[in-house]
Motif scaffolding. Structure first.
Motif, mmCIF file in Angstrom:
data_model
loop_
_atom_site.group_PDB
_atom_site.id
_atom_site.type_symbol
_atom_site.label_atom_id
_atom_site.label_comp_id
_atom_site.label_asym_id
_atom_site.label_seq_id
_atom_site.Cartn_x
_atom_site.Cartn_y
_atom_site.Cartn_z
ATOM 1 N N ALA A 28 0.842 -1.195 0.000
ATOM 2 C CA ALA A 28 0.000 0.000 0.000
ATOM 3 C C ALA A 28 0.879 1.248 0.000
ATOM 4 O O ALA A 28 2.065 1.199 0.325
ATOM 5 C CB ALA A 28 -0.920 -0.007 1.211
ATOM 6 N N GLU A 29 0.259 2.370 -0.368
ATOM 7 C CA GLU A 29 0.927 3.666 -0.336
ATOM 8 C C GLU A 29 0.126 4.599 0.567
ATOM 9 O O GLU A 29 -1.115 4.605 0.521
ATOM 10 C CB GLU A 29 1.009 4.271 -1.739
ATOM 11 C CG GLU A 29 1.857 3.480 -2.709
ATOM 12 C CD GLU A 29 3.346 3.622 -2.418
ATOM 13 O OE1 GLU A 29 3.788 4.739 -2.108
ATOM 14 O OE2 GLU A 29 4.058 2.600 -2.506
ATOM 15 N N TYR A 30 0.827 5.382 1.398
ATOM 16 C CA TYR A 30 0.171 6.325 2.297
ATOM 17 C C TYR A 30 0.816 7.693 2.108
ATOM 18 O O TYR A 30 2.005 7.864 2.373
ATOM 19 C CB TYR A 30 0.309 5.867 3.749
ATOM 20 C CG TYR A 30 -0.210 4.467 3.985
ATOM 21 C CD1 TYR A 30 -1.574 4.222 4.141
ATOM 22 C CD2 TYR A 30 0.668 3.378 4.013
ATOM 23 C CE1 TYR A 30 -2.052 2.930 4.335
ATOM 24 C CE2 TYR A 30 0.207 2.097 4.209
ATOM 25 C CZ TYR A 30 -1.152 1.873 4.370
ATOM 26 O OH TYR A 30 -1.624 0.590 4.558
ATOM 27 N N ALA A 31 0.041 8.648 1.624
ATOM 28 C CA ALA A 31 0.543 10.007 1.415
ATOM 29 C C ALA A 31 -0.171 10.916 2.405
ATOM 30 O O ALA A 31 -1.382 11.144 2.286
ATOM 31 C CB ALA A 31 0.287 10.465 -0.013
ATOM 32 N N ARG A 32 0.579 11.407 3.386
ATOM 33 C CA ARG A 32 0.030 12.310 4.404
ATOM 34 C C ARG A 32 0.412 13.735 3.998
ATOM 35 O O ARG A 32 1.538 14.159 4.218
ATOM 36 C CB ARG A 32 0.573 11.931 5.774
ATOM 37 C CG ARG A 32 0.179 10.512 6.215
ATOM 38 C CD ARG A 32 0.923 10.110 7.478
ATOM 39 N NE ARG A 32 0.507 8.812 7.987
ATOM 40 C CZ ARG A 32 1.017 7.625 7.599
ATOM 41 N NH1 ARG A 32 1.988 7.600 6.662
ATOM 42 N NH2 ARG A 32 0.576 6.502 8.112
ATOM 43 N N PHE A 33 -0.524 14.432 3.410
ATOM 44 C CA PHE A 33 -0.224 15.753 2.861
ATOM 45 C C PHE A 33 0.023 16.800 3.948
ATOM 46 O O PHE A 33 0.522 17.878 3.645
ATOM 47 C CB PHE A 33 -1.364 16.204 1.953
ATOM 48 C CG PHE A 33 -1.636 15.281 0.795
ATOM 49 C CD1 PHE A 33 -0.585 14.730 0.072
ATOM 50 C CD2 PHE A 33 -2.921 14.962 0.430
ATOM 51 C CE1 PHE A 33 -0.827 13.878 -0.999
ATOM 52 C CE2 PHE A 33 -3.175 14.117 -0.636
ATOM 53 C CZ PHE A 33 -2.130 13.569 -1.356
ATOM 54 N N TYR A 34 -0.304 16.478 5.178
ATOM 55 C CA TYR A 34 -0.083 17.399 6.298
ATOM 56 C C TYR A 34 1.289 17.213 6.932
ATOM 57 O O TYR A 34 1.693 17.986 7.807
ATOM 58 C CB TYR A 34 -1.152 17.168 7.378
ATOM 59 C CG TYR A 34 -1.220 15.728 7.863
ATOM 60 C CD1 TYR A 34 -0.434 15.275 8.910
ATOM 61 C CD2 TYR A 34 -2.072 14.817 7.247
ATOM 62 C CE1 TYR A 34 -0.484 13.954 9.333
ATOM 63 C CE2 TYR A 34 -2.145 13.503 7.663
ATOM 64 C CZ TYR A 34 -1.346 13.075 8.705
ATOM 65 O OH TYR A 34 -1.413 11.760 9.107
ATOM 66 N N ASP A 35 2.007 16.191 6.513
ATOM 67 C CA ASP A 35 3.223 15.813 7.216
ATOM 68 C C ASP A 35 4.416 15.694 6.263
ATOM 69 O O ASP A 35 5.319 14.901 6.487
ATOM 70 C CB ASP A 35 2.997 14.462 7.936
ATOM 71 C CG ASP A 35 4.060 14.168 8.969
ATOM 72 O OD1 ASP A 35 4.629 15.130 9.532
ATOM 73 O OD2 ASP A 35 4.321 12.984 9.238
ATOM 74 N N ALA A 36 4.385 16.488 5.180
ATOM 75 C CA ALA A 36 5.455 16.422 4.183
ATOM 76 C C ALA A 36 5.496 17.748 3.440
ATOM 77 O O ALA A 36 4.489 18.462 3.381
ATOM 78 C CB ALA A 36 5.204 15.269 3.212
ATOM 79 N N PRO A 37 6.630 18.098 2.849
ATOM 80 C CA PRO A 37 6.689 19.340 2.074
ATOM 81 C C PRO A 37 5.904 19.192 0.777
ATOM 82 O O PRO A 37 5.852 18.102 0.180
ATOM 83 C CB PRO A 37 8.185 19.511 1.798
ATOM 84 C CG PRO A 37 8.751 18.134 1.893
ATOM 85 C CD PRO A 37 7.939 17.426 2.924
ATOM 86 N N PRO A 38 5.262 20.263 0.300
ATOM 87 C CA PRO A 38 4.517 20.195 -0.958
ATOM 88 C C PRO A 38 5.466 20.061 -2.141
ATOM 89 O O PRO A 38 6.636 20.454 -2.076
ATOM 90 C CB PRO A 38 3.760 21.514 -0.988
ATOM 91 C CG PRO A 38 4.599 22.452 -0.178
ATOM 92 C CD PRO A 38 5.214 21.612 0.907
#
Length: 304
Positions: A28-38
């Motif tokens: 699976a892939e998990y992208a946490r947009f609140y916890d990484a640089p844009p």
């Protein structure tokens, strides 16, 4: 694996497997947009990109005046506005529509622009045929090798009456026996699930899909995504279970045939959007579930 009260329990009909049994698995892939640089920053607006085998999720925290443009886009894409009071104008082929938020907009292939008239959250859903955006994805390297259990992407039929800008409100009252708020186009299906508090842990819904991905997009609250892969004869291919906490905004890419279910955590409000590319056949076969089915026909091989 569904509770009897879950509308999806009607999907559990016996069927012979037509695709080969898995011999390897994709994680699976998990992208946490609140916890990484844009991946992009334009005049204070931030855009994050993540992908699965077939779909790109582009999440923008936008400022008024931002223009999100596509040039020579190869196929239809979806603009999702999960919140109210998000005024946006979408332009394509000399047409223009203005919406206030809490809706989805289907944008045809070609050149198009999304103009933000105020600050807000804009989510674009595009197939991985958009090579320029694939290159921007935070997890691009995860798909150097394709998922062996996902067949090649094939779009569904064109809309009745030809391509044009279409928009659909998410203000849809619930109806007994119908699951979620489902719209589709030729490339993507969106199921906007009504907000809820914490999930009753005695009513989880573990299930799996033989050969298609599920993109679980958290737009409010937080969820724990539970995944378990079946054992196969090659022990080297076995994978440990996942139990991943993802708050908003984030996306979990759930590959087949992982058994999965999600648990809402926030005590007040949790909102999850399930996305499929191409559209999901079993949901489409349920009469009344896809709210714009009259505009977007299913393939001839699928009884609707």
């Amino acid at each position: 694996m569904y509770a009897a009260s879950d509308p999806r329990s009607a999907l559990n009909t016996p069927a012979a497997r037509t695709n080969p049994a898995p011999t390897a698995y994709k994680g699976a892939e998990y992208a946490r947009f609140y916890d990484a640089p844009p991946q992009e920053v334009v005049d204070g607006s931030q855009t994050y990109y993540a992908r699965g085998q077939n779909l790109i999720v582009a999440h923008t925290r936008g400022k008024a005046g931002l223009v999100l443009s596509r040039t020579n886009q190869l196929d239809e894409y979806v603009v999702l506005l999960p919140n109210r009071n998000t005024p946006v104008e979408v332009r394509w082929n000399g047409e223009g529509i203005t919406v206030d938020g809490y809706c989805i907009v289907v944008v045809p292939a070609g050149d198009s622009e999304v103009h933000l008239k105020g600050d807000g959250e804009v989510i674009r859903l595009l197939t991985t045929r958009a090579d320029d955006l694939v290159a921007k994805c935070s997890n691009a390297e995860s798909y150097i090798h394709s998922d062996p259990n996902v067949p090649p992407f094939q779009a569904w039929p064109d809309p009745v009456g030809g391509h044009k800008l279409r928009h659909y409100s998410l203000d849809v009252p619930p109806e007994p026996g119908r699951f979620g708020i489902i719209f589709r186009c030729s490339t993507i299906m969106v199921n906007f699930l009504p907000g809820s508090g914490p999930r009753d842990i005695t009513k989880m819904s573990p299930h799996f899909h033989d050969d298609f991905e599920q993109y679980s997009l958290c737009v409010a609250g937080s969820y724990i995504h539970y995944l378990r892969w079946p054992w196969i004869s090659d022990l080297n291919a076995w994978r440990p279970d996942d139990a991943e906490l993802c708050a908003a905004p984030s996306v979990a890419v759930i590959p087949p045939p992982a058994i999965h279910t999600s648990r809402s955590i926030d005590p007040v409000k949790n909102v999850l959007v399930d996305i499929f590319s191409p559209p999901r056949a079993d949901f489409s076969a349920k009469s009344g579930w896809v709210l714009n089915a009259d505009e977007y026909p299913a393939p001839d091989t699928l009884a609707r």
